[in-house]
Design an enzyme around this catalytic site. Structure first.
Site, PDB file in Angstrom:
ATOM      1  N   SER A  61     -11.646  -3.096  -6.118  1.00  0.00           N
ATOM      2  CA  SER A  61     -10.288  -2.533  -6.008  1.00  0.00           C
ATOM      3  C   SER A  61      -9.456  -3.152  -4.896  1.00  0.00           C
ATOM      4  O   SER A  61      -8.250  -2.875  -4.811  1.00  0.00           O
ATOM      5  CB  SER A  61     -10.361  -1.014  -5.807  1.00  0.00           C
ATOM      6  OG  SER A  61     -10.777  -0.380  -6.994  1.00  0.00           O
ATOM      7  N   THR A  62     -10.039  -3.972  -4.062  1.00  0.00           N
ATOM      8  CA  THR A  62      -9.244  -4.704  -3.076  1.00  0.00           C
ATOM      9  C   THR A  62      -8.132  -5.468  -3.769  1.00  0.00           C
ATOM     10  O   THR A  62      -7.034  -5.652  -3.225  1.00  0.00           O
ATOM     11  CB  THR A  62     -10.145  -5.665  -2.282  1.00  0.00           C
ATOM     12  OG1 THR A  62     -11.259  -4.942  -1.755  1.00  0.00           O
ATOM     13  CG2 THR A  62      -9.387  -6.307  -1.136  1.00  0.00           C
TER      14      THR A  62
END
Length: 389
Positions: A61-62
């Site tokens: 999810s970065t």
């Protein structure tokens, strides 16, 4: 490598995290007032290979923060308005009662489209971005969106990418290069690794993730089915536990897809450079401008303070980001960034002019693969160093 003397304590903490092969490897990077002050790496990319300066890794999810920044670039040029209905740019999205959902609501996880369980057929269906976009356009929104946000753990990137592609007329991966890598001069600075679909000739550089993605004692399918019926964790299972998704995340086929909610592949250097601009009024080195100061100020505004019905707490979502949660008593409250499954993450703190990124192939710790204390600890150390400088 780069280690400004003011950030030696941060590097020291980092190196102690990766002194054994079982700890895997990773990298950290930081910018202060638009200039690089930290760029180091350590450990092992796999059992036979040390982590190198050009090692890249899936950071989950970065990548949502990178995808969000692409859309902000387009908004700044007037191609999209935050307060316009998504259906204005993506007509099919207006189905099933979603005609009034705005881009602002979508970017702050208030579109009610968090569910991936059963969204598309087949174990690898989630790797087909066109099918996922069509399914999301046809899906009814969750009624809970009216009472608070619900983290779009997997679907967020598909939604943002589809809007960006519709308003620009370009494939999203080309937009990432045009809107992020090129304005930052990323190739010149060895930080061009903003990838969702990784070029085949570059895949030998990807670090191997370990241990298994499944963070539960029961098989993934069983745990997901049970959790999806349990109050309190139902939303989490709906948002991130599609059948077989644990295998999909580890499959080489994931690097053929463009799924910006979870399959971004980066270096810490590339992430720190992008967030370095956001921490410095939108620019690096004076003349490399990513966003205007006015746009950056909009990104810092909290969009909702309500409890997230997927995560179970109040993330205080911004437009595609959350604040940096670091191990320091005085939190950087005006920060923006995004963390990823397993422990990676990156953020910008405009109050200190600091950006910081950490990537790793060691998912979590001995108790869970979701995350651990490495990023908060490193983030706290780097914020402290920046405040003292």
């Amino acid at each position: 490598m780069i280690v400004d003397k003011r950030f030696l304590p941060v590097a020291d903490v980092f190196f102690r995290m990766f002194d054994k092969p079982g700890q895997g490897g990773g990298a950290i990077a930081a910018y202060l007032h638009g200039e690089p002050v930290l760029d180091v790496w350590a450990g092992w990319a796999d059992k036979q290979r040390r982590w190198a300066g050009d090692t890249i890794v899936l950071s989950f999810s970065t990548g949502k923060g990178v995808a969000s920044t692409v859309l902000h670039r387009l908004a700044e040029r007037g191609l999209v308005s935050y307060d316009a209905p998504v259906a204005q740019y993506w007509p099919e999205f207006g189905a099933a009662g979603k005609e009034n959902i705005t881009v602002r609501e979508l970017m702050s996880h208030r579109a009610g489209l968090h569910k991936i369980r059963g969204l598309v057929p087949g174990r690898y269906g989630l790797l087909d971005s066109e099918k996922v976009a069509a399914a999301l356009a046809a899906a009814p929104p969750d009624a809970r969106r009216l009472t608070g946000p619900g983290y779009h753990a997997v679907t967020y990137g598909n939604l943002v990418a589809e809007v960006a592609a519709r308003v620009s007329g370009m494939p999203f991966q080309d937009l990432v290069r045009q809107e992020i890598a090129e304005p930052l001069g990323a190739e010149e600075f060895g930080a061009a690794e903003f990838w969702y679909r990784v070029p085949p000739e570059q895949r030998h550089r990807i670090a191997r993730l370990f241990p298994k993605v499944n963070f539960l004692p029961a098989p993934w399918a069983t745990a997901g089915a049970v959790m999806s019926r349990m109050p309190g964790v139902k939303g989490l299972a709906e948002a991130g536990m599609a059948d077989g998704f644990d295998e999909v995340m580890r499959s080489p086929r994931a690097h053929n897809a463009v799924m910006p909610g979870w399959n971004g592949v980066f270096t810490a250097r590339s992430l720190a450079r992008m967030y370095g601009a956001l921490a410095n009024g939108g620019a690096l080195e004076g003349d490399r401008r990513l966003l205007t100061e006015e746009t950056v100020e909009q990104l810092l505004e909290v969009q909702t303070r309500r409890r997230d019905y997927v995560l179970g707490f109040r993330p205080n979502w911004r437009l595609g980001y959350h604040p940096a949660w670091v191990a320091t008593r005085k939190q950087p409250l005006r920060s923006i960034g995004h963390y990823g499954f397993g422990g990676s993450g990156a953020f910008a703190d405009p109050e200190t002019g600091l950006s910081f990124a950490f990537v790793t192939n060691r998912l979590g710790n001995a108790y869970t693969t979701i995350s651990d204390g490495r990023f908060p600890r490193l983030g706290g150390a780097v914020v402290t160093a920046a405040r003292r400088s």
